[in-house]
Motif scaffolding. Structure first.
Motif, PDB file in Angstrom:
ATOM      1  N   ALA A 197       0.828  -1.210   0.000  1.00 55.60           N
ATOM      2  CA  ALA A 197       0.000   0.000   0.000  1.00 55.60           C
ATOM      3  C   ALA A 197       0.858   1.254   0.000  1.00 55.60           C
ATOM      4  CB  ALA A 197      -0.928  -0.013   1.207  1.00 55.60           C
ATOM      5  N   ALA A 198       2.076   1.159   0.498  1.00 56.19           N
ATOM      6  CA  ALA A 198       2.959   2.335   0.534  1.00 56.19           C
ATOM      7  C   ALA A 198       3.295   2.816  -0.871  1.00 56.19           C
ATOM      8  CB  ALA A 198       4.245   1.998   1.295  1.00 56.19           C
ATOM      9  N   ALA A 199       3.203   1.932  -1.852  1.00 59.15           N
ATOM     10  CA  ALA A 199       3.527   2.308  -3.230  1.00 59.15           C
ATOM     11  C   ALA A 199       2.338   2.943  -3.941  1.00 59.15           C
ATOM     12  CB  ALA A 199       3.981   1.070  -4.007  1.00 59.15           C
ATOM     13  N   ASP A 200       1.196   2.980  -3.268  1.00 53.52           N
ATOM     14  CA  ASP A 200      -0.016   3.547  -3.866  1.00 53.52           C
ATOM     15  C   ASP A 200       0.049   5.069  -3.769  1.00 53.52           C
ATOM     16  OD1 ASP A 200      -2.460   3.983  -4.931  1.00 53.52           O
ATOM     17  OD2 ASP A 200      -3.602   3.245  -3.216  1.00 53.52           O
ATOM     18  N   ARG A 201       0.508   5.694  -4.853  1.00 56.36           N
ATOM     19  CA  ARG A 201       0.676   7.145  -4.895  1.00 56.36           C
ATOM     20  C   ARG A 201       0.254   7.658  -6.258  1.00 56.36           C
ATOM     21  NH1 ARG A 201       4.804   7.847  -8.281  1.00 56.36           N
ATOM     22  NH2 ARG A 201       6.320   6.162  -8.501  1.00 56.36           N
ATOM     23  N   GLU A 202       0.146   8.959  -6.366  1.00 57.27           N
ATOM     24  CA  GLU A 202      -0.202   9.551  -7.655  1.00 57.27           C
ATOM     25  C   GLU A 202       1.011   9.516  -8.571  1.00 57.27           C
ATOM     26  OE1 GLU A 202      -0.920  14.011  -8.453  1.00 57.27           O
ATOM     27  OE2 GLU A 202      -2.915  13.175  -8.133  1.00 57.27           O
ATOM     28  N   TRP A 203       0.840   8.950  -9.750  1.00 60.07           N
ATOM     29  CA  TRP A 203       1.949   8.869 -10.696  1.00 60.07           C
ATOM     30  C   TRP A 203       2.162  10.201 -11.388  1.00 60.07           C
ATOM     31  CZ3 TRP A 203       2.086   3.722 -13.928  1.00 60.07           C
ATOM     32  CH2 TRP A 203       2.248   2.638 -13.054  1.00 60.07           C
ATOM     33  N   THR A 204       3.401  10.459 -11.748  1.00 62.38           N
ATOM     34  CA  THR A 204       3.708  11.659 -12.523  1.00 62.38           C
ATOM     35  C   THR A 204       3.207  11.466 -13.955  1.00 62.38           C
ATOM     36  OG1 THR A 204       5.851  10.872 -13.303  1.00 62.38           O
ATOM     37  CG2 THR A 204       5.799  11.986 -11.147  1.00 62.38           C
ATOM     38  N   PHE A 205       3.118  12.574 -14.682  1.00 60.09           N
ATOM     39  CA  PHE A 205       2.701  12.471 -16.084  1.00 60.09           C
ATOM     40  C   PHE A 205       3.725  11.702 -16.900  1.00 60.09           C
ATOM     41  CE2 PHE A 205      -0.052  16.287 -15.216  1.00 60.09           C
ATOM     42  CZ  PHE A 205      -1.252  15.628 -15.456  1.00 60.09           C
ATOM     43  N   ASP A 206       5.018  11.820 -16.549  1.00 56.70           N
ATOM     44  CA  ASP A 206       6.033  11.053 -17.269  1.00 56.70           C
ATOM     45  C   ASP A 206       5.828   9.551 -17.070  1.00 56.70           C
ATOM     46  OD1 ASP A 206       7.383  13.095 -18.512  1.00 56.70           O
ATOM     47  OD2 ASP A 206       8.869  13.344 -16.919  1.00 56.70           O
ATOM     48  N   GLU A 207       5.503   9.150 -15.842  1.00 53.92           N
ATOM     49  CA  GLU A 207       5.259   7.730 -15.571  1.00 53.92           C
ATOM     50  C   GLU A 207       4.029   7.237 -16.334  1.00 53.92           C
ATOM     51  OE1 GLU A 207       6.854   6.798 -11.111  1.00 53.92           O
ATOM     52  OE2 GLU A 207       5.232   8.275 -11.272  1.00 53.92           O
ATOM     53  N   LEU A 208       2.988   8.057 -16.361  1.00 53.05           N
ATOM     54  CA  LEU A 208       1.787   7.672 -17.084  1.00 53.05           C
ATOM     55  C   LEU A 208       2.055   7.598 -18.591  1.00 53.05           C
ATOM     56  CD1 LEU A 208      -0.971   9.704 -15.197  1.00 53.05           C
ATOM     57  CD2 LEU A 208      -0.641   7.223 -15.171  1.00 53.05           C
ATOM     58  N   ALA A 209       2.842   8.546 -19.092  1.00 48.03           N
ATOM     59  CA  ALA A 209       3.167   8.554 -20.520  1.00 48.03           C
ATOM     60  C   ALA A 209       3.940   7.302 -20.907  1.00 48.03           C
ATOM     61  CB  ALA A 209       3.956   9.802 -20.880  1.00 48.03           C
ATOM     62  N   GLU A 210       4.842   6.867 -20.056  1.00 46.14           N
ATOM     63  CA  GLU A 210       5.590   5.639 -20.335  1.00 46.14           C
ATOM     64  C   GLU A 210       4.665   4.420 -20.276  1.00 46.14           C
ATOM     65  OE1 GLU A 210       8.675   5.194 -21.368  1.00 46.14           O
ATOM     66  OE2 GLU A 210       8.962   7.374 -21.410  1.00 46.14           O
ATOM     67  N   ALA A 211       3.754   4.421 -19.312  1.00 44.83           N
ATOM     68  CA  ALA A 211       2.845   3.286 -19.152  1.00 44.83           C
ATOM     69  C   ALA A 211       1.884   3.157 -20.323  1.00 44.83           C
ATOM     70  CB  ALA A 211       2.062   3.427 -17.843  1.00 44.83           C
ATOM     71  N   TYR A 212       1.517   4.294 -20.921  1.00 41.49           N
ATOM     72  CA  TYR A 212       0.527   4.291 -22.005  1.00 41.49           C
ATOM     73  C   TYR A 212       1.133   4.640 -23.364  1.00 41.49           C
ATOM     74  CZ  TYR A 212      -3.335   3.712 -18.727  1.00 41.49           C
ATOM     75  OH  TYR A 212      -4.200   3.208 -17.792  1.00 41.49           O
ATOM     76  N   ALA A 213       2.432   4.512 -23.491  1.00 36.27           N
ATOM     77  CA  ALA A 213       3.085   4.831 -24.764  1.00 36.27           C
ATOM     78  C   ALA A 213       2.519   3.968 -25.887  1.00 36.27           C
ATOM     79  CB  ALA A 213       4.588   4.611 -24.655  1.00 36.27           C
ATOM     80  N   TYR A 214       2.377   4.572 -27.052  1.00 37.71           N
ATOM     81  CA  TYR A 214       1.960   3.794 -28.223  1.00 37.71           C
ATOM     82  C   TYR A 214       3.047   2.781 -28.546  1.00 37.71           C
ATOM     83  CZ  TYR A 214      -2.086   6.705 -29.358  1.00 37.71           C
ATOM     84  OH  TYR A 214      -3.297   7.332 -29.323  1.00 37.71           O
ATOM     85  N   PRO A 215       2.690   1.641 -29.112  1.00 39.46           N
ATOM     86  CA  PRO A 215       3.709   0.643 -29.453  1.00 39.46           C
ATOM     87  C   PRO A 215       4.660   1.174 -30.521  1.00 39.46           C
ATOM     88  CG  PRO A 215       1.599   0.083 -30.432  1.00 39.46           C
ATOM     89  CD  PRO A 215       1.344   1.222 -29.500  1.00 39.46           C
ATOM     90  N   ALA A 216       5.808   0.538 -30.626  1.00 41.37           N
ATOM     91  CA  ALA A 216       6.774   0.916 -31.653  1.00 41.37           C
ATOM     92  C   ALA A 216       6.169   0.685 -33.025  1.00 41.37           C
ATOM     93  CB  ALA A 216       8.048   0.091 -31.491  1.00 41.37           C
ATOM     94  N   PRO A 217       6.523   1.519 -34.018  1.00 41.35           N
ATOM     95  CA  PRO A 217       5.930   1.389 -35.360  1.00 41.35           C
ATOM     96  C   PRO A 217       6.014  -0.009 -35.947  1.00 41.35           C
ATOM     97  CG  PRO A 217       7.142   3.441 -35.186  1.00 41.35           C
ATOM     98  CD  PRO A 217       7.418   2.686 -33.911  1.00 41.35           C
ATOM     99  N   GLY A 218       7.035  -0.768 -35.615  1.00 41.05           N
ATOM    100  CA  GLY A 218       7.156  -2.116 -36.144  1.00 41.05           C
ATOM    101  C   GLY A 218       6.055  -3.052 -35.703  1.00 41.05           C
ATOM    102  N   GLU A 219       5.337  -2.690 -34.627  1.00 38.37           N
ATOM    103  CA  GLU A 219       4.255  -3.529 -34.123  1.00 38.37           C
ATOM    104  C   GLU A 219       2.927  -3.223 -34.806  1.00 38.37           C
ATOM    105  OE1 GLU A 219       4.105  -4.352 -29.799  1.00 38.37           O
ATOM    106  OE2 GLU A 219       5.614  -2.791 -29.649  1.00 38.37           O
ATOM    107  N   TRP A 220       2.867  -2.157 -35.592  1.00 40.08           N
ATOM    108  CA  TRP A 220       1.605  -1.738 -36.191  1.00 40.08           C
ATOM    109  C   TRP A 220       1.334  -2.532 -37.453  1.00 40.08           C
ATOM    110  CZ3 TRP A 220       1.758   4.358 -35.954  1.00 40.08           C
ATOM    111  CH2 TRP A 220       2.029   4.741 -34.633  1.00 40.08           C
TER     112      TRP A 220
END
Length: 263
Positions: free
Chosen positions: A14-37
């Motif tokens: 539970a100690a890790a339950d915090r608000e993520w930064t926008f950079d962390e969210l951007a990495e988590a939701y990054a679009y896949p690499a073009p080779g995967e499309w």
């Protein structure tokens, strides 16, 4: 925010339950690499649903959302080249132009993107409020996707208001697959749709949805609200694989990718 899948730290507490930064969210939701499309573009959807399957309450989705959900909503927009939305949702939700976000400015510049994503409105009738800020004050011009049989006077009015009108259907309606192609041909390949349910249902039926980001809200609404996707059922349900699962304050933030789209 806690990452529940994929599990990267078995000692997560539970100690890790915090608000993520926008950079962390951007990495988590990054679009896949073009080779995967599969075909040079990637269409993801972002929707919210109550526990009993409602996509909205009293016509709007806001009461199902949360602060964390809105941070993810903003992140997904900030990663996209274009946000594709149905005209009815534009009217019901009071859509405004997407804005440039300082937190994502460097990331967008490095990806060769405009300062803010384009809003692309799908409308067969072109019954749009062209005096609304979405058309009068966008940072980047608003796009309108319609069919070849749309009223010529409304096409002319939309263009006069500053919108770029794209013909994406031979008849009165927009062809979902053609709409995606038209946007991709303009370099708008990282696509996000926020609905509404009828538009998402059309993308599902056309087989062009690559990723589904669904927030499961810990709320119950009953009633007869639409599901997140509506319209005729597909002949064969398409299989998606769980890509990630986050949690915050009882809200589950799921992300599924179409199985055949993963390289």
């Amino acid at each position: 925010m806690r990452r529940l899948f994929p599990v990267t730290d078995p000692t997560l507490s539970a100690a890790a339950d915090r608000e993520w930064t926008f950079d962390e969210l951007a990495e988590a939701y990054a679009y896949p690499a073009p080779g995967e499309w599969d075909d040079g573009r990637w269409l993801r959807a972002n929707m919210v649903s109550s526990l009993d399957g409602a996509a909205q309450h009293e016509g709007r989705s806001q009461s199902l959302s949360s602060a964390a959900d809105m941070r993810i909503f903003g992140t997904l927009r900030a990663l996209a080249d274009a946000v594709v939305v149905g005209a009815e949702t534009v009217r019901l939700e009071g859509y405004r132009p997407a804005r440039a976000r300082d937190a994502f400015a460097a990331r967008r510049a490095a990806a060769g993107q405009s300062p803010a994503p384009v809003i692309a409105v799908v409308s067969a009738s072109l019954e749009l409020d062209l005096t609304a800020p979405l058309f009068t004050a966008p940072l980047v011009p608003t796009l309108v996707l319609t069919g070849a049989a749309a009223p010529p006077e409304r096409i002319a009015a939309a263009r006069k208001a500053g919108a770029e009108v794209l013909i994406a259907g031979d008849g009165a309606r927009v062809d979902p697959a053609r709409a995606v192609r038209e946007l991709a041909e303009r370099g708008l390949v990282r696509l996000l749709t926020e609905g509404g349910p009828r538009l998402l249902g059309q993308f599902v039926a056309a087989g062009v949805l690559d990723e589904m980001c669904l927030t499961v809200s810990p709320t119950l609404t009953a009633g007869s609200a639409q599901r997140v996707a509506s319209g005729p059922a597909v002949a064969v349900p398409e299989r998606f694989a769980l890509a990630s699962l986050l949690e915050r304050d009882g809200f589950l933030f799921t992300r599924y990718r179409r199985v055949r789209s993963i390289g």
